[in-house]
Design a protein around this motif. Sequence first.
Motif, PDB file in Angstrom:
ATOM      1  N   SER A 156       3.447  -5.813   3.874  1.00  0.00           N
ATOM      2  CA  SER A 156       2.433  -5.029   2.900  1.00  0.00           C
ATOM      3  C   SER A 156       3.247  -4.103   1.956  1.00  0.00           C
ATOM      4  O   SER A 156       4.096  -3.570   2.319  1.00  0.00           O
ATOM      5  CB  SER A 156       1.526  -3.987   4.020  1.00  0.00           C
ATOM      6  N   MET A 157       2.783  -4.577   0.668  1.00  0.00           N
ATOM      7  CA  MET A 157       3.200  -3.831  -0.251  1.00  0.00           C
ATOM      8  C   MET A 157       2.208  -3.231  -0.949  1.00  0.00           C
ATOM      9  O   MET A 157       1.169  -3.771  -1.341  1.00  0.00           O
ATOM     10  CB  MET A 157       3.868  -4.948  -1.128  1.00  0.00           C
ATOM     11  N   ASN A 158       2.571  -2.109  -1.755  1.00  0.00           N
ATOM     12  CA  ASN A 158       1.726  -1.427  -2.514  1.00  0.00           C
ATOM     13  C   ASN A 158       1.196  -2.106  -3.825  1.00  0.00           C
ATOM     14  O   ASN A 158       1.994  -2.936  -4.469  1.00  0.00           O
ATOM     15  CB  ASN A 158       2.401  -0.078  -3.380  1.00  0.00           C
ATOM     16  N   LEU A 159       0.061  -2.062  -4.248  1.00  0.00           N
ATOM     17  CA  LEU A 159      -0.408  -2.831  -5.242  1.00  0.00           C
ATOM     18  C   LEU A 159       0.272  -2.809  -6.474  1.00  0.00           C
ATOM     19  O   LEU A 159       0.504  -3.791  -6.880  1.00  0.00           O
ATOM     20  CB  LEU A 159      -1.984  -2.349  -5.579  1.00  0.00           C
ATOM     21  N   SER A 160       0.422  -1.436  -6.982  1.00  0.00           N
ATOM     22  CA  SER A 160       1.327  -1.542  -8.472  1.00  0.00           C
ATOM     23  C   SER A 160       2.740  -1.959  -8.119  1.00  0.00           C
ATOM     24  O   SER A 160       3.374  -2.494  -9.260  1.00  0.00           O
ATOM     25  CB  SER A 160       1.432   0.193  -8.596  1.00  0.00           C
TER      26      SER A 160
END
Length: 243
Positions: free
Chosen positions: A142-146
């Motif tokens: 999981s990775m932050n959108l930005s």
Amino acid sequence: MKNKFGFILVKPQLGENIGASARAIKNFGFSKLNIVSPKQPWPNPKTKSTSVGAYDLITKAKIYNQTSDALKDFDIVFSLSARRRDINKKHISIDQFLKIISTKNKKKYGLMFGPEASGLTNEDISYSNYILQIPTSKKFKSMNLSHSLIIICYEIFKLFNPNKFKFKFKFKNFESPSKKEISHLVKHMINLLDQKKFFTPKEKKSSMILNINNLFYRLEPSTKELRVLASIISTLAKKNNKA
């Protein structure tokens, strides 16, 4: 180059992430931002604090109710997904993605990112040509959108701006000391260490001197730096005459 690419945020949940995404887009010279059904009321005041100097992208962003409408201006669309989908779409790597955009250079490309919590739905992905995955640790994908967006922007920017990644810094030419000057310093220091009975036990003296030689002869100081080092060594070696 920058007008060929657009970024589509589908149902983003946080205004802060939209602002940070706009900043990432502008960092690398892009400007087209489409937003589909943002969760929070729009315009969202929290986008301004995180977009910093990229708030103009927020004010110009186009808002849509349907994903399909947000993609109409693009010829080829890439869906970003952290997991492999059981759907009839070709999953591609970053290298394959770069090859596609470099060979089909007359196309307009859309890069679609899903909500922070759940990612794109299969319906959203059905509108795209490819599914693109950013390689991450298997233990935590999981990775932050930005963050995911800035990685893609960076890769595109690097592909089309190779000259910006060539090392251009030039060191100032300083006067370098001769080996003779370095030898004088090393001999002076060894002599001082001998006086302080540093080389103990005696049978290890030769190996200790060898290590000192390796250290100092490997260095590339300027003549000025060598003089400063010599002064430091001499100062530390002086006897303290205070009572």
